[in-house]
Write a protein that holds these residues in place. Structure first.
Motif, short mmCIF file in Angstrom:
data_model
loop_
_atom_site.label_atom_id
_atom_site.label_comp_id
_atom_site.label_asym_id
_atom_site.label_seq_id
_atom_site.Cartn_x
_atom_site.Cartn_y
_atom_site.Cartn_z
N TYR A 192 4.65 5.02 -9.31
CA TYR A 192 4.71 5.09 -7.85
C TYR A 192 5.26 3.76 -7.33
O TYR A 192 5.13 2.73 -7.99
CB TYR A 192 3.30 5.28 -7.26
N GLN A 193 5.80 3.81 -6.10
CA GLN A 193 6.26 2.55 -5.51
C GLN A 193 5.07 1.63 -5.26
O GLN A 193 3.97 2.09 -4.97
CB GLN A 193 6.99 2.81 -4.18
N LYS B 128 1.87 1.95 -2.76
CA LYS B 128 1.81 3.33 -2.25
C LYS B 128 0.35 3.77 -2.11
O LYS B 128 -0.48 3.54 -2.98
CB LYS B 128 2.55 4.26 -3.21
N ILE C 292 -4.75 2.03 -2.62
CA ILE C 292 -3.38 1.77 -3.01
C ILE C 292 -3.26 1.76 -4.54
O ILE C 292 -4.24 1.54 -5.25
CB ILE C 292 -2.82 0.47 -2.40
N ARG C 293 -2.07 2.04 -5.00
CA ARG C 293 -1.76 2.22 -6.41
C ARG C 293 -2.36 1.12 -7.29
O ARG C 293 -3.00 1.39 -8.30
CB ARG C 293 -0.23 2.25 -6.53
N ASP D 171 8.85 -2.03 -6.64
CA ASP D 171 8.70 -2.64 -5.33
C ASP D 171 10.08 -2.83 -4.71
O ASP D 171 10.80 -3.75 -5.07
CB ASP D 171 8.00 -3.99 -5.48
N GLU E 154 14.02 8.50 -1.58
CA GLU E 154 13.01 7.52 -1.15
C GLU E 154 13.40 6.12 -1.60
O GLU E 154 13.31 5.16 -0.85
CB GLU E 154 11.63 7.89 -1.72
N CYS F 216 1.88 8.57 7.53
CA CYS F 216 2.94 8.68 6.54
C CYS F 216 4.31 8.92 7.18
O CYS F 216 5.33 8.63 6.57
CB CYS F 216 2.63 9.80 5.55
#
Lengths: 796, 277
Positions: A46-47, A50, A71-72, A150, A170, A703
């Motif tokens: 994932y970014q 995220k 967050i991730r 990132d 994205e 979002c």
């Protein structure tokens, strides 16, 4: 001699981790095999930063590993720590290439040819499988990457993003903030992406933020250039980073090689598992996305449970207490008994997999109304769906005579028309004695329909008959309608597509079940709109009655779904039903009169056409300003901003938007029949209130999907502005700002404050209704239902 | 479905105001006060005066109601329709209250102020009924911001075009670019045009010079003249827009302050009547 464990767990995603954690806690000999050098690769990719959702909120987590919305980085950090704490036997860079053997004696072969023996195998490999890599010469260089951790870590670079899916879009859009970005699309358009991302990339390309290469593919990569093959030949462009997002191959081949059977050849189909997650191969278990459970929390619960099941423990599902609570009104019946009863009594749900049924019930409410209780009223704007487990309900089909009822019994369902048409309830429903009903939320039901063809088929079949009965022939018995219904088919039309053209032969009748259409005729070489017809009405009956070609063109004003009825069958029905014939004749005459008047008044037709082009056709309530009355005082905007719950932010822009014949459509929510904003809201924060207002609840996570999905640009992302002192403080001491909105405050960026989606809620909690309309001093601003406004009477 | 304040609710407030006027007139004709001279001191005079004073207070309350955005479920349009018709009825009610006795005193001052307030209100009504439509016609689908943006865009093109032309033309274009003003003082806004518009002057000058030019220069000059003419047109449109906006607002700057003057005069009138008459 191969190593031997009780359980081999393949894949360290949320499900695998949780299974390994449980095994470690219980002292079961186990091994967790992970292909990469870190746990949970999908989330790892994932970014950066995220937000990871912990849906469904209502489901309790049952795992030795922690997980909550966050967050991730925090989530991955917690899991890494807990893997160590629990003493999980994890093996990284251990890619499994084959699983052979049977229960009690599996051989798991790794890529390095070593073999691990296990009594049981748990497959938690998800659907990501192996990512597709770039294969052209030079693609093995380090600056060719397959993920963006990132996007803000790159600055001033020339980056090529290869791919046209959601991930590629994205990444491209995020990278374009600080870099020169090009996106390379193999085909001529972005067809695979979600609507929101589609809008994002189109906007970015239009603004020149992202350069797009269509019908192009990379053929060579050097240290600082990329060569693309395009329709115009090869192009070489400077490039110092390549991000390839080419999707992944579902691991079907591997799964099948383990002996697991897929139910169909459909690439989306998934292997079937038992209620203990065991596949058709005894001893081989499947959890997580591969078993049909893509949500992190579900997968983690399954990981925990699968170990318990392997050990032969009896285990209540994690949702058992919730279902017990939901089924309280049927006590002392046990949860499993209720589920069996639902399955036995409701054919619509009979074929659902037990886990899907449980999930459905979690999102539903079980009602046990008393005889005479009203379930919902005609013209309510609620959109839930009801099924009858036991007992009966009465549907009052005639608004003028509550005694005229249709009785529905065990196994039937109702409320599907609101679900399909997005309009108000078409009838009042009252419970009879001993009724037990399941009420299911719109979103849950839509999900179910989309993923279960059998549910969709059954719903459509019943809905067609009901719609014919409700909208066309309320006095005809179902048996008489059957013949007509047999000929019926569902037809879809996109916006602007014609149902039929003036002069065409044909006598099919279209009953509009979703959306709306315009009726137009060619007059003096020009199409003149004569009528706007909303869902719940039918078109095409004129040709049927006159046996002449089509007298007008009918075009879809928005996306339309119709029930097409065969002309001959319809004629036979009319011949049998005198009241229906009279009704048709009346309608026919009314249409003729209306058309004659509209032809004499072409301006009204032009206004209808203008409003339809502005998307008013799909609105349920739209703000229209008569500019010949509007004195541009902006009191509407000020009043909007001054509503307490609007926090000093106006949800409408009076000046923006087009004008035609003094009729102005300002930028303000139209509360669409099928709101585009609702389509992709992760926390399901966008709801429709009983009076039809589409509003965003406090559970918004910011979002921005709704903002991107709204074709009318009426949703803003905004942090609440600072507290506004009262009018007196402003007047006397100059504190804060005056009535209305200070738009400059919206731009202030505060640390740690997340933006939320903001839109018109039609002042649903304010006495007296929409503030904009109430505050208009000259009567220029009105809110109308297009069904009422787009008529001759209103436009004359 | 739209309804202007004039016809609002099928002339409901017109009917109420007309009834008030007719009843007042009827009573005035029927009444024969002692001494034969109608005045504010008779029972009818006090009655009409009380109605008039209450009406003034209620009419002024509109300013408060308009700003109480949350307050009341009655539409503001309803209030304004009533404000207009009852305000007009006040002419008759208050005039009958005077008994046509005027003089150089505070009482007549209050009356005069009231009539001025009503007159400004009548202009406001006229402005509200006439200018919105003209404004929309003039805008042709553009906003004022869009017009300004267009002026700026044409301006840039003009300067680029002028670069290839002589010093004098460059000076004229630059002058037009730097000294053209939109808006300005009250009279300028209300007039809807600017007699000293720098762009217009520059266009004039360039047209003069263009007649003398020849060859490729003439071509470039023709292009410039076309651009400048377009700019003048957009400027004219923008000034008209500003004019309409100003006309719809200016009367409030008379109507509201005079209302407060009227309120003061009215209080003085009432107090003086009760204490010194």
């Amino acid at each position: 001699m191969a190593e031997r464990f009780t359980v081999a767990i393949i894949g360290s995603g949320p499900g695998g981790l949780s299974a390994a954690g449980r095994a470690a806690r219980l002292g079961v000999s186990h091994v967790l095999l992970e292909r990469t050098d870190h746990a949970s690769d999908t989330i790892y990719k994932y970014q950066k930063g995220k937000l990871v959702m912990a849906t469904p909120d209502i489901l309790p987590l049952r795992s030795d590993m922690d997980f909550k919305l966050g967050i991730r980085e925090d989530i991955l950090g917690t899991w890494d720590r807990q893997l160590k704490e629990h003493g999980v036997n994890v093996r990284y860079k251990a890619e499994v290439v084959a699983v052979k053997g049977e229960k009690g004696n599996f051989q798991v072969t790794l890529a390095d040819k070593s073999v691990i023996e296990a009594e049981y195998v748990v497959l938690g490999i998800g659907l990501q499988g192996n990512i597709n890599k770039l294969t052209c010469p030079g693609a093995d260089q380090p600056h060719v990457e397959y993920q963006v951790d990132d996007p803000e870590a790159f600055d001033g670079e020339s980056i090529f993003v290869i791919g046209a899916g959601d991930a590629a879009i994205e990444n491209a859009v995020a990278l374009a903030k600080q870099n020169k970005v090009a996106i390379v699309n193999r085909s001529g358009e972005f067809a695979r992406a979600k609507q929101g991302n589609l809008d994002l990339i189109r906007a970015a390309i239009d603004k020149g933020l992202v350069e797009a290469y269509y019908n192009a593919a990379p053929v060579k990569v050097t240290g600082n250039t990329i060569v693309l093959k395009t329709a115009d030949g090869e192009v070489e462009a400077p490039c110092n980073r390549i991000i390839a997002r080419l999707g992944a191959v579902a691991p079907r081949k591997f799964v099948e090689s383990c002996g697991i059977v897929f139910p169909s050849a459909d690439p989306k189909s998934l292997p079937e598992v038992s209620s203990t997650y065991e596949s058709n191969v005894p001893g081989l278990y499947i959890i997580g996305a591969l078993g049909g459970y893509p949500l992190i929390k579900q997968a983690m619960n399954q990981g925990y449970e699968v170990i318990e099941f392997i050990l032969g423990h009896e285990l209540e599902p994690a949702d058992e207490p919730l279902l017990k609570e939901a089924f309280k009104s049927l006590a002392p019946a046990k949860v499993s008994e209720v589920l069996v009863r639902i399955r036995a009594n409701v054919p619509l749900f009979a074929e659902l997999n037990p886990l899907v049924l449980r999930e459905l019930m979690l999102d539903s409410t079980l009602h046990k109304p008393k005889a005479g209780d009203v379930i919902f009223k005609r013209n309510d704007y609620t959109n839930t769906f009801f099924t009858i487990v036991d007992g009966e309900v009465e549907i009052q089909v005639n608004p003028n005579d509550p005694k005229q009822v249709v009785v529905l019994g065990r196994g039937a369902f109702f409320g599907e028309m609101g679900l399909i048409a997005g309009r108000r309830r078409s009838a009042t429903v009252v419970a009879r004695g001993n009724a037990v009903l399941i009420e299911t939320a719109r979103r849950t039901m839509i999900k179910l329909i989309n993923s279960n063809p059998s549910v969709k088929r059954e719903m459509d079949r019943v809905a067609i008959i009901r719609q014919i009965q409700t909208y066309m022939a309320p006095n005809t018995s179902v048996d008489d309608l059957m013949e007509l219904a047999e000929t019926a088919s569902l037809q879809k039309f996109t916006k602007g597509q014609t149902l039929f053209n003036q002069g065409d032969a044909g006598d099919d009748v279209h009953l509009i079940r979703t959306g709306s259409v315009t009726v137009s005729r060619r007059i003096g070489g020009r199409d003149t709109v004569l009528n706007y017809v909303a869902s719940g009405n039918y078109v095409g009956e004129m040709a049927l009655l006159t046996d002449a070609p089509r007298s007008a063109t009918v075009k879809a004003a928005v996306a339309v779904e119709t029930v097409k009825l065969e002309g001959q069958a319809f004629k036979r029905l009319v011949a049998k039903d005198e009241r229906l014939r009279q009704e048709l004749e009346n309608r026919f005459r009314e249409r003729l009169e209306n058309n004659a008047r509209m032809e004499a008044l072409p301006e009204a037709g032009s206004i209808i056409e203008f409003l339809i082009n502005q998307g008013v056709g799909e609105a349920t309530d739209v703000l229209l300003i008569d500019e010949s009355l509007c004195v541009r005082c902006d009191n509407c905007e000020k009043a909007c901003a001054e509503i307490e719950s609007h926090h000093g932010m106006s949800r409408l822009d009076r000046e923006a938007g087009p004008t035609f014949a003094n009729l102005h459509v300002p930028t303000s929510c139209r509360h669409c029949e099928h709101p585009h904003c609702m389509a992709d809201c992760p926390p399901d924060a966008i709801q429709r209130a009983p009076n039809g207002e589409v509003f965003i609840s406090d559970s918004c996570i910011g979002c921005g999907n709704c903002q991107r999905n709204c074709p009318y640009g009426v949703i803003q992302m905004s942090a609440p502005p600072p507290h506004k002192p009262g009018l007196f403080s402003w007047l006397m001491f100059g504190l804060g700002y005056g009535p209305g909105e200070d738009k400059s405050l919206r731009k202030i960026k505060k640390e740690g404050v997340t933006k939320h989606a903001v839109k018109c809620d039609m002042c649903k909690d304010v006495e007296g209704g929409a503030a904009c309309v109430r505050a208009c001093p000259t009567g220029a601003a009105i809110r109308v239902d297009p069904k009422q406004f787009l008529t001759l009477a209103a436009l004359r | 479905m739209h309804e202007s304040i004039v016809v609002y609710s099928r002339f409901r407030f017109f009917k109420i105001a007309a009834a008030l006027v007719l009843v007042s007139l009827g009573l005035y004709i029927w009444d024969s006060p002692k001494g034969g001279i109608p005045n504010g001191g008779t029972w009818l005079g006090y009655g009409l005066g009380t109605i008039g004073a209450l009406l003034i207070l209620w009419l002024m309350w509109f300013g408060v109601r308009k700003r109480r955005y949350g307050g009341g479920t009655v539409k503001l349009e309803s209030w304004l329709s009533a404000h207009v018709y009852l305000g007009l009825a006040l002419i008759v009610v208050a005039t009958l209250h005077t008994g046509f006795q005027f003089g150089w005193n505070v009482h007549t001052l209050a009356y005069t102020l009231m009539m001025l307030v009503i007159a400004s209100g009548v202009f406001g009504l006229y402005a509200y009924l006439r200018y919105p439509r003209l404004m929309t016609e003039n805008r042709k689908g553009m906003t004022l911001d869009a017009m300004m943006q267009q002026v700026a865009d044409i301006d840039r093109e003009c300067r680029e075009s002028a670069l290839q032309l002589g010093e004098e033309i460059n000076r004229a274009v630059l002058d037009a670019s730097q000294n053209t003003k939109l808006g300005g003082g009250m009279w300028r806004q209300l007039s809807g045009h600017d007699p000293n518009c720098a762009t217009f002057a520059a266009l004039h000058r360039i047209e003069e010079l263009a007649t003398k030019a020849g060859g490729s220069e003439a071509n470039e000059l023709r292009r410039l003249v076309t651009l400048m003419t377009r700019k003048v047109d957009v400027l004219r449109q923008a000034r008209r827009d500003i004019q309409f906006m100003a006309l719809m607002q200016i009367w409030l700057y008379v109507h509201v302050p005079l209302s407060f003057g009227l309120l003061a005069a009215l209080i003085t009138h009432v107090i003086s009547v009760f204490f010194y008459w």
